[in-house]
Design a protein around this motif. Structure first.
Motif, PDB file in Angstrom:
ATOM      1  N   LYS A   1       2.200  13.469   2.702  1.00 61.06           N
ATOM      2  CA  LYS A   1       2.742  14.198   2.359  1.00 61.06           C
ATOM      3  C   LYS A   1       2.795  15.254   2.473  1.00 61.06           C
ATOM      4  N   GLU A   2       1.963  15.577   0.819  1.00 60.39           N
ATOM      5  CA  GLU A   2       1.887  16.652   0.063  1.00 60.39           C
ATOM      6  C   GLU A   2       0.502  17.332   0.951  1.00 60.39           C
ATOM      7  N   TYR A   3      -0.888  16.504   1.588  1.00 60.26           N
ATOM      8  CA  TYR A   3      -1.230  17.370   2.950  1.00 60.26           C
ATOM      9  C   TYR A   3      -1.362  17.281   4.328  1.00 60.26           C
ATOM     10  N   ASN A   4       0.174  16.741   4.486  1.00 57.89           N
ATOM     11  CA  ASN A   4       1.277  16.947   5.804  1.00 57.89           C
ATOM     12  C   ASN A   4      -0.343  15.808   6.676  1.00 57.89           C
ATOM     13  N   VAL A   5      -0.541  14.924   6.287  1.00 59.83           N
ATOM     14  CA  VAL A   5      -1.694  14.240   7.470  1.00 59.83           C
ATOM     15  C   VAL A   5      -0.983  13.246   7.683  1.00 59.83           C
ATOM     16  N   VAL A   6      -1.386  12.489   9.233  1.00 58.62           N
ATOM     17  CA  VAL A   6      -0.598  10.757   9.123  1.00 58.62           C
ATOM     18  C   VAL A   6      -0.967   9.665   8.260  1.00 58.62           C
ATOM     19  N   LEU A   7      -0.155   9.120   8.319  1.00 60.09           N
ATOM     20  CA  LEU A   7      -1.174   7.938   7.269  1.00 60.09           C
ATOM     21  C   LEU A   7      -0.619   6.847   8.824  1.00 60.09           C
ATOM     22  N   HIS A   8      -1.429   5.778   9.083  1.00 61.26           N
ATOM     23  CA  HIS A   8      -1.850   3.993   9.848  1.00 61.26           C
ATOM     24  C   HIS A   8      -1.660   3.649   8.872  1.00 61.26           C
ATOM     25  N   GLY A   9      -0.772   2.764   8.846  1.00 64.43           N
ATOM     26  CA  GLY A   9      -0.788   1.087   8.164  1.00 64.43           C
ATOM     27  C   GLY A   9      -0.277   1.631   7.229  1.00 64.43           C
ATOM     28  N   ALA A  10      -0.212   0.692   5.980  1.00 62.47           N
ATOM     29  CA  ALA A  10      -0.086   0.576   4.901  1.00 62.47           C
ATOM     30  C   ALA A  10       1.964   0.268   4.849  1.00 62.47           C
ATOM     31  N   GLU A  11       2.215  -0.997   5.902  1.00 62.36           N
ATOM     32  CA  GLU A  11       3.332  -1.031   6.009  1.00 62.36           C
ATOM     33  C   GLU A  11       3.847  -2.043   5.202  1.00 62.36           C
ATOM     34  N   GLU A  12       3.220  -2.681   5.133  1.00 62.21           N
ATOM     35  CA  GLU A  12       3.365  -4.170   3.889  1.00 62.21           C
ATOM     36  C   GLU A  12       2.458  -3.476   2.150  1.00 62.21           C
ATOM     37  N   PRO A  13       3.258  -4.133   1.167  1.00 55.46           N
ATOM     38  CA  PRO A  13       2.653  -3.075  -0.106  1.00 55.46           C
ATOM     39  C   PRO A  13       0.728  -3.999  -0.643  1.00 55.46           C
ATOM     40  N   LEU A  14      -0.054  -3.213  -0.418  1.00 54.78           N
ATOM     41  CA  LEU A  14      -0.984  -3.445  -0.970  1.00 54.78           C
ATOM     42  C   LEU A  14      -2.039  -3.125  -2.194  1.00 54.78           C
ATOM     43  N   PRO A  15      -1.402  -4.458  -2.929  1.00 56.54           N
ATOM     44  CA  PRO A  15      -1.216  -4.053  -4.633  1.00 56.54           C
ATOM     45  C   PRO A  15      -3.099  -3.878  -5.124  1.00 56.54           C
ATOM     46  N   VAL A  16      -3.543  -3.661  -5.735  1.00 56.05           N
ATOM     47  CA  VAL A  16      -4.972  -3.667  -6.614  1.00 56.05           C
ATOM     48  C   VAL A  16      -4.869  -3.280  -8.386  1.00 56.05           C
ATOM     49  N   ASP A  17      -5.283  -3.614  -8.721  1.00 62.38           N
ATOM     50  CA  ASP A  17      -5.533  -3.477  -9.862  1.00 62.38           C
ATOM     51  C   ASP A  17      -6.048  -1.689 -10.526  1.00 62.38           C
TER      52      ASP A  17
ATOM     53  N   SER B   1     -14.093   1.250  -0.143  1.00 66.29           N
ATOM     54  CA  SER B   1     -13.195  -0.947  -0.326  1.00 66.29           C
ATOM     55  C   SER B   1     -13.060  -0.924  -1.749  1.00 66.29           C
ATOM     56  N   LEU B   2     -12.334  -1.360  -1.949  1.00 62.63           N
ATOM     57  CA  LEU B   2     -11.243  -2.212  -3.458  1.00 62.63           C
ATOM     58  C   LEU B   2     -10.842  -3.383  -2.762  1.00 62.63           C
ATOM     59  N   PRO B   3     -10.787  -4.184  -4.170  1.00 57.77           N
ATOM     60  CA  PRO B   3     -10.576  -5.260  -4.489  1.00 57.77           C
ATOM     61  C   PRO B   3      -9.060  -5.507  -4.373  1.00 57.77           C
ATOM     62  N   VAL B   4      -8.340  -6.479  -3.705  1.00 58.03           N
ATOM     63  CA  VAL B   4      -7.104  -6.434  -4.166  1.00 58.03           C
ATOM     64  C   VAL B   4      -6.927  -7.627  -5.069  1.00 58.03           C
ATOM     65  N   LEU B   5      -5.426  -7.431  -6.176  1.00 63.03           N
ATOM     66  CA  LEU B   5      -5.134  -7.053  -6.687  1.00 63.03           C
ATOM     67  C   LEU B   5      -4.576  -9.446  -6.163  1.00 63.03           C
ATOM     68  N   GLU B   6      -5.347 -10.465  -7.151  1.00 59.16           N
ATOM     69  CA  GLU B   6      -4.850 -11.822  -6.700  1.00 59.16           C
ATOM     70  C   GLU B   6      -3.441 -11.595  -7.435  1.00 59.16           C
ATOM     71  N   ALA B   7      -2.786 -12.402  -6.799  1.00 60.28           N
ATOM     72  CA  ALA B   7      -1.301 -13.252  -7.390  1.00 60.28           C
ATOM     73  C   ALA B   7      -1.316 -13.473  -8.848  1.00 60.28           C
TER      74      ALA B   7
END
Length: 454
Positions: free
Chosen positions: A328-344, A448-454
């Motif tokens: 929103k800040e840079y006025n670009v379109v974001l694709h994906g990220a429909e579900e939460p993607l938690p990282v540490d 690439s970032l590692p996903v935070l394990e539950a």
């Protein structure tokens, strides 16, 4: 007959003990070639073991070898042990004195090796010679050692002292009691006792010398750690001074830069429309002030990153939500990220990296719609991609793209200080991720970032 058997058995055991001691000291020298001393100890122990072996071969080999050469080798071996101790403690070997003692006390054994009645003279000569040599070694260790509780130097000094005292006692007993026997193996319990002591002495001496080397290595390691710690503290102090200076200079630059920009804007407002030459000069002033301002801001940001890199905050962060706000800040379109993607991640550092990538993409794209942002999960990693349709990056510049203050040739006309991608790589690395460049369809940076394990 029983005494002869016991004496010969002890002499055989002494030969084996000396062989094992020679092997141990040879291995010690092989492991620590740079240390002075172990080589002389190994040579001395080998000489003593060969000499005692020749003594054991008495009545089998000629008297010159079993008496004169054998006793000479024993004295030479003791001299090498003392020379090694002196060199180990940082002193000269003292070979003139050691060689003089060996030569003086080898003369009677050489002259009277074939005279059976001179057994007592030979015993007195070899005993006094060994006593003088080991007392010289004891004196060297006492002078140069740092006496502490359970110090190996103390143990070796005590062993050498006892060895010297027993040799003097043997010489005194021989002097006071005439020797009637002509064979060393028939001298009685005193010889058996002396050989038994020899087994204990050389075994203890070998262990003591090995522990002395261990203590020396420990002291060297402690000294090196102290020096490295002092060097590290000095480097940290110098780095902190550099950071303080850079922060002060960067902060002081802001005021004159603001004055320059404000003055240029004021002049531009009052400039006649037809004065193109002054307008061009004002434009140059604006570009220069922006470039210098970007450099100052980049230096401050890099200095700040250095200070927080060792203790980044950790917590659960939804990458999708962060990217949605930046889109929103840079006025670009974001694709994906429909579900939460938690990282540490650090909730302040990681958005800075994504913001720098988006800022670069918007700066070099040919059309505002040419910037795309995507986010998806692949296995145990989150893949974030920032793509633009700009001119791309020259292959010759790719290897240096993430270097500090480096700018590609195609971007020289754009404002910037060459710190954006450097900060991106540093921040991503702090989060145990990686960033890479792909130029198959436009220019795309993938994080690439590692996903935070539950």
């Amino acid at each position: 007959m029983i005494t002869e058997l016991d004496t010969r058995t002890l002499l055989a055991v002494l030969c084996m003990a000396l062989a094992l001691s020679s092997l141990a000291l040879a291995l010690l020298y092989r492991l620590h070639r740079s240390l002075p001393g172990p080589r002389d100890w190994a040579i001395g122990m080998v000489a003593i073991s060969v000499g005692v072996g020749l003594l054991y071969g008495r009545n089998v080999i000629p008297p010159f070898w079993s008496i004169a050469v054998a006793n000479a080798l024993i004295l030479v071996g003791h001299a090498f042990l003392v020379a090694g101790a002196r060199r180990f403690l940082g002193r000269s070997a003292g070979w003139p004195l050691l060689a003089g003692i060996v030569i003086v006390f080898c003369v009677p054994m050489t002259l009277y090796h074939d005279v059976p009645e001179a057994m007592g003279l030979r015993i007195i000569s070899i005993s006094i010679g060994m006593a003088l040599l080991v007392f010289l070694g004891t004196w060297t260790i006492i002078r140069d050692s740092r006496f502490q509780l359970l110090n190996a130097h103390q143990a070796v000094a005590v062993l050498l002292t006892l060895h010297g005292i027993l040799n003097l006692a043997r010489a005194a007993q021989t002097l006071l009691e005439p020797v009637l026997a002509t064979d060393m193996l028939r001298l009685g319990p005193s010889t058996s006792t002396f050989f038994g002591w020899g087994i204990l002495f050389f075994f203890g001496l070998t262990v003591g010398l090995a522990v002395m080397v261990t203590e020396r290595l420990r002291d060297l390691l402690q000294d090196r750690l102290v020096k490295e710690n002092a060097a590290r503290c000095a480097a940290e102090a110098a780095l902190q001074e550099q950071r303080n200076f850079l922060t002060m200079v960067s902060h002081e630059f802001r005021t004159p830069l603001g004055i320059m920009a404000a003055s240029a804007d004021l002049i531009a407002c009052n400039l006649p429309v037809d004065d193109q030459e002054s307008a061009e000069e004002l434009d140059r002033i604006h570009r220069a002030s922006r470039r210098l301002g970007n450099l100052v801001e980049g230096c401050l940001a890099d200095d700040w990153l250095e200070s927080v890199s060792q203790s980044r905050r950790s917590g659960e962060l939804d990458v999708g939500a962060v990217l949605a706000e930046l889109a929103k800040e840079y006025n670009v379109v974001l694709h994906g990220a429909e579900e939460p993607l938690p990282v540490d991640a650090d909730p302040y550092l990681l958005p800075i990296a994504f913001s720098a990538l988006l800022d670069n993409a918007c700066k070099y794209t040919t059309t505002p719609e040419g910037v795309t942002l995507s986010c998806r999960q692949e296995g145990r990693t989150v893949e974030i991609a920032v793509r633009d349709d700009g001119p791309g990056i020259d292959p010759a510049d790719v290897s240096r793209l993430f270097e500090k203050f480096y700018r590609a040739r195609r971007t020289q006309h754009k404002p910037g200080a060459g710190l954006g991608l450097h900060l991106v790589q540093r921040i991503v690395a702090l989060h145990e991720g990686n960033v890479r460049l792909e130029q198959t369809h436009g220019t795309m940076f993938c994080v690439s970032l590692p996903v935070l394990e539950a």
